[in-house]
Design a protein around this motif. Structure first.
Motif, short mmCIF file in Angstrom:
data_model
loop_
_atom_site.label_atom_id
_atom_site.label_comp_id
_atom_site.label_asym_id
_atom_site.label_seq_id
_atom_site.Cartn_x
_atom_site.Cartn_y
_atom_site.Cartn_z
N ASP A 122 0.82 -1.20 0.00
CA ASP A 122 0.00 0.00 0.00
C ASP A 122 0.86 1.26 0.00
O ASP A 122 2.01 1.26 0.46
CB ASP A 122 -0.91 0.04 1.23
N ASP A 123 0.29 2.36 -0.48
CA ASP A 123 0.99 3.64 -0.43
C ASP A 123 1.14 4.13 1.00
O ASP A 123 2.15 4.75 1.35
CB ASP A 123 0.23 4.69 -1.25
N LEU A 242 5.12 0.90 -8.02
CA LEU A 242 4.11 0.73 -6.97
C LEU A 242 3.62 2.06 -6.41
O LEU A 242 2.43 2.24 -6.15
CB LEU A 242 4.68 -0.11 -5.82
N HIS A 243 4.54 3.00 -6.22
CA HIS A 243 4.22 4.20 -5.44
C HIS A 243 4.51 5.51 -6.17
O HIS A 243 4.24 6.58 -5.62
CB HIS A 243 5.01 4.18 -4.13
N TRP A 291 0.32 -7.68 -8.17
CA TRP A 291 -0.03 -6.49 -7.39
C TRP A 291 -1.53 -6.28 -7.38
O TRP A 291 -2.11 -5.95 -6.34
CB TRP A 291 0.68 -5.26 -7.96
N ARG A 292 -2.17 -6.49 -8.52
CA ARG A 292 -3.63 -6.37 -8.55
C ARG A 292 -4.27 -7.45 -7.70
O ARG A 292 -5.25 -7.20 -6.98
CB ARG A 292 -4.13 -6.44 -9.99
N ARG A 296 -4.05 -4.02 -5.20
CA ARG A 296 -3.75 -2.77 -5.90
C ARG A 296 -4.40 -2.79 -7.28
O ARG A 296 -3.74 -2.81 -8.31
CB ARG A 296 -2.23 -2.56 -6.00
N GLU A 298 -5.87 -0.69 -9.01
CA GLU A 298 -5.67 0.45 -9.91
C GLU A 298 -4.43 0.31 -10.76
O GLU A 298 -4.26 1.05 -11.75
CB GLU A 298 -5.61 1.75 -9.09
N LEU A 299 -3.57 -0.65 -10.41
CA LEU A 299 -2.32 -0.82 -11.16
C LEU A 299 -2.54 -1.72 -12.37
O LEU A 299 -2.04 -2.84 -12.45
CB LEU A 299 -1.23 -1.37 -10.23
#
Length: 320
Positions: A122-123, A242-243, A291-292, A296, A298-299
């Motif tokens: 996560d961010d 990622l960020h 990652w999805r 995540r 949105e990536l």
């Protein structure tokens, strides 16, 4: 799925092999699929102990044809690394058993102890985790094995780079020219070679991630000998995707703040960072999917391509 069904999901020969490496009176009571890996099938095995308690092991098996073809090398590297890391300040799984040629299992496999903690992608809390990641990588690079692992490998060439459709073609052409040059000289270090947030476990205290600490580093199958810049570049690329690009650029600073030493010349740093960023261009979809799966969503592949383009552009502006 019942406990029996979960255990049955482990292939019969592999199940027998694992059972032979348990302590007297122990048995597999449950198996759970672990997600996030790209190249291997991972399962957490819950082992029942004679006193009525449980302990956990992790089973790693390479099952797809490409991975099977490389499994002997990868698993031997990982087994060697886990033996080396035992008793050091770098926390990693303990080796239980390895079958690199599938002499006993259906597929090449490795059995190891289970570490507490979880990956955090996560961010939120990234400003706290980046210095922790940097300190951990410095500790890895400080290891001095009696027997060095194999020299690092980089498969990407100027001809295999995939320029994103959204990219500035001129910037990418300049970046590709960078890796046409010979690799800069370097002082060798013990490399993880896939050090990035997906392979680092954290103990976090919800709802705040400010108190996060690293509980271990996993996936040592690509352990190599090479420049510290290459490991730093790889983690930087992953942080950028990622960020955001700024975190990719920040990681090099954090590594040096933690006592790590990188190439002195900007042109040499650029070479390693661009090389890793361009390597990612060939496998954006593979990188983004786990990652999805981890939340995540949105990536998307397009979103990751856009971040990669922005990161490569930022590298060329900062170091080029």
């Amino acid at each position: 799925m019942t406990n029996r069904d979960e255990v049955a999901a482990v292939r019969p020969l592999t199940l027998d092999w694992v059972s032979r490496h348990l302590n007297v009176g122990e048995r597999i009571v449950r198996a759970e699929a672990l997600h996030g890996g790209i190249t291997a099938e991972m399962r957490r095995l819950i082992i029942g102990t004679p006193d009525g308690g449980t302990r956990d092991l992790v089973l790693r098996s390479f099952v797809d044809p490409f991975s099977v073809g490389h499994a002997e090398d990868w698993l031997n590297r990982e087994a060697g690394a886990l033996i080396l890391l035992a008793g050091t300040g770098v926390r990693a799984p303990g080796l239980v058993a390895v079958d690199p040629t599938a002499a006993h299992c259906e597929f090449p496999s490795l059995l190891m102890t289970h570490l507490t903690g979880r990956t955090v992608l996560d961010d939120e809390g990234i400003e706290t985790r980046v210095p922790l990641l940097a300190r951990q990588l410095v500790a890895i690079h400080a290891l001095r094995p009696v027997e060095r692992p194999k020299k690092y490998v980089t498969l990407t060439t100027a001809d295999t780079v995939v320029t994103p459709k959204c990219a500035d073609a001129a910037v990418w052409a300049s970046a590709i020219d960078v890796i046409r040059r010979p690799a800069p000289p370097y002082e060798g270090r013990f490399l993880h070679r896939d050090f990035q947030p997906g392979n680092v476990l954290f103990d976090v205290s919800p709802p705040s991630l400010a108190g996060a600490r690293i509980t271990g580093v996993v996936d040592w199958a690509a352990t190599s000998w090479g420049p510290a810049d290459l490991d730093v570049a790889h983690c930087s690329t992953n942080l950028a995707l990622l960020h955001g690009p700024a975190w990719g650029l920040r990681f090099s600073e954090a590594y040096e703040e933690a006592g790590g030493v990188l190439a002195t010349a900007a042109s040499e740093r650029l070479y390693w960072h661009v090389r890793d960023g361009l390597a990612c261009s060939e496998e954006v979809q593979q990188v983004a999917q786990p990652w999805r799966n981890a939340g995540r969503t949105e990536l998307t592949t397009r979103a990751v391509e856009e971040r990669l383009d922005a990161y490569v552009t930022a590298l060329m502006d900062a170091l080029g």
